[in-house]
Scaffold this motif. Sequence first.
Motif, PDB file in Angstrom:
ATOM      1  N   ASN A   1      -1.391  56.040  65.217  1.00  0.00           N
ATOM      2  CA  ASN A   1      -0.088  56.689  65.087  1.00  0.00           C
ATOM      3  C   ASN A   1       0.511  57.076  66.433  1.00  0.00           C
ATOM      4  N   ASP A   2      -0.352  57.400  67.401  1.00  0.00           N
ATOM      5  CA  ASP A   2       0.152  57.892  68.685  1.00  0.00           C
ATOM      6  C   ASP A   2       0.701  56.788  69.574  1.00  0.00           C
ATOM      7  N   VAL A   3       0.373  55.518  69.273  1.00  0.00           N
ATOM      8  CA  VAL A   3       0.826  54.440  70.158  1.00  0.00           C
ATOM      9  C   VAL A   3       1.641  53.370  69.445  1.00  0.00           C
ATOM     10  N   MET A   4       1.687  53.372  68.125  1.00  0.00           N
ATOM     11  CA  MET A   4       2.335  52.260  67.422  1.00  0.00           C
ATOM     12  C   MET A   4       3.398  52.741  66.455  1.00  0.00           C
ATOM     13  N   THR A   5       4.556  52.082  66.499  1.00  0.00           N
ATOM     14  CA  THR A   5       5.685  52.386  65.626  1.00  0.00           C
ATOM     15  C   THR A   5       6.099  51.117  64.897  1.00  0.00           C
ATOM     16  N   VAL A   6       6.343  51.237  63.606  1.00  0.00           N
ATOM     17  CA  VAL A   6       6.822  50.115  62.800  1.00  0.00           C
ATOM     18  C   VAL A   6       8.296  50.328  62.492  1.00  0.00           C
ATOM     19  N   LEU A   7       9.134  49.373  62.844  1.00  0.00           N
ATOM     20  CA  LEU A   7      10.563  49.434  62.549  1.00  0.00           C
ATOM     21  C   LEU A   7      10.905  48.338  61.544  1.00  0.00           C
ATOM     22  N   PRO A   8      11.490  48.711  60.410  1.00  0.00           N
ATOM     23  CA  PRO A   8      11.764  47.728  59.345  1.00  0.00           C
ATOM     24  C   PRO A   8      13.050  46.949  59.578  1.00  0.00           C
ATOM     25  N   VAL A   9      13.129  46.237  60.681  1.00  0.00           N
ATOM     26  CA  VAL A   9      14.317  45.444  61.003  1.00  0.00           C
ATOM     27  C   VAL A   9      13.882  44.094  61.569  1.00  0.00           C
TER      28      VAL A   9
END
Length: 642
Positions: A243-251
């Motif tokens: 969670n501290d290093v990875m982000t998921v963007l739904p685009v």
Amino acid sequence: MSDSQRLFEQAIEHQNAGRDEAAEWLYRAVVALDSQHAEANHRLGLLEYQSGQIDSGLAHLQTAVNCAPESIDFRLALANALLQTQRPLDAQTALDTAPMPLPNTPAVMTLRQQIIQIINPNQPTAFDHNTLNGNSEPTPAIEMNDTLLVTIADEVRVCVPADIHSQTTYVLLEQGDWCDDEMLFVRQFIQPGMVAVDVGAQHGAYALTLAKRLNGNGAVIALEPVKKVAHLLTQSVIENELNDVMTVLPVGLANHSGQIDISIRADRKPNSLQGDRTTETVTLLKLDELIENSRWPTTAPVDFLRINAGGLELDVLQSGAVFFNHNAPLVLLRVTETTLSPQLCAFVNTLNWQFYRLIPGINALFLIDPTQPLDAHQRNLFICDNACAERLQQRGLLIDQTQFTALSAMQPYQMLWPLDLANYHYAQPLLIGWQIADHSKDERWQDYQMALNCYLLSQDHKQPLTARYQRLLESLQRFHQLIETGDGHLATYMVFIRILFDLGEKQSAVYQIEELIQKMTWLLEPLHEDLRIQISRPFLPLTHDFDQRPVAGDIGTWVQAAVIEALETKRSPSSYFQNDLYLLKKVLANANHGAAMERRERLLNLRLGMPKSTAPKSIQTGRRRQKIDPNTAAWERLENNN
């Protein structure tokens, strides 16, 4: 400094010191002077809400969101407050009316799950949260029984559909990793502190691997427009504690922004034959729009960009004019044709960048001419600028062609094979025989030794990278010359094919295997128990998978397994793309086959609706099972569901 800003800073000081009443009074004064001060409204709304002034607090929280609609923190605070006052639909609206889809962070996911649980308490929430796109329909719930957790290299855990027809599920279970040679290079390239972007991340084999390698320092932004896939990828982030290093963007990315309908394959439910394609509306943005938005999770420059856009890679590149003015990452491009489009080549040229491909045998990049045809098995290429190329050279990850040395000026040949082959399990019983044998009748023995030693020099990690690559090329030329002049020895063909694979020339390597089998038909047929094959020259197997493979029976049957297994595994990236059991049955009948072959058969039988195999297990499988298989539960669930 304005009066309102001075008062605002004083209010923060009071609030940080625990003097909430004084802070609240000062925030009111700021809002009286500047009603559109977003953060003052936000902080005042929180203090009011916490002190029981619900209506006033919600009003100020709403004003903060209206003034700064791109702020995730303001929007989450408003949605949380609305949810606590039993207004879940309003909370849902607060999340879904953001100007850009909210990133799929654990905080957003948890809040969406809480909203759904209040709206519909009977709906499962293990993976549930509402739509990732505020302008589209809610995503159907994904139940636990519909998913598997598959462990791949680096102990990365990937959430995938419990569907034998899902390509990701199939490949990860088959190979214990993704099927690109470039995965090994990417693992070597990424370092803590880097920023990576994965466009078209799918279930996250690349993105999760990158994030795991950061060791908590850096950022990975994964873009995946398909809602169910983005849901699963977010769950994988949580499973791996990234969670501290990875982000998921739904685009998704394109050269225009908006929404489009795309065709996707619907996952088959357990015990169901239904798996037709369906249409989904997805959000598209330009690369420049994405990074310029305040919701972009990092201000650091991007070091690595992977683009897997279904043939629209050029569109993604063209949408990032501003991005490429400020970032010079190493870019990994998915390629689908053997000839690059002139438009793509022209665009890369305008950046003053160049194309590179991976040399798998030394895990390094090599400059290529983009106007020349690619190997039919080439799935990825790299592009970067000269500065990035220089950094890669310094790290030993890119071959410096300016350092090529005339072969005559390189160190003289050494008789390496007696020493080097002693490290190979299969060769140890054969070494003495090879050394004391009378090779005087072998007219090409000396040339063969030179070619073999040349290849072994290319595998010496103590040698400079460029020298290793030159030795690899020279060994190719020497073995090719042997074959052209009539040397039909099995050992010559085996090492020649190995070199082709090491150079990434899979199409030629597969062709040579097929030629070899036509010339030596016994390679496909069971050997009579009284027949013993002797190989008079020292040799190496066609692929590195067999380097430490113990010999079951005699060396002849071991060579048969090495040849057939190489053809089976290299003719396509995965058996997912073929339903041919002919070669697989051949190699499974050989006790020298590897555990990967049994996994292939297991998957194909499931997909084709065939019964489980009763073929004997290989000795390699038995040894492997002394260790705990991390995917045992995934296999059992998949077989039960199908």
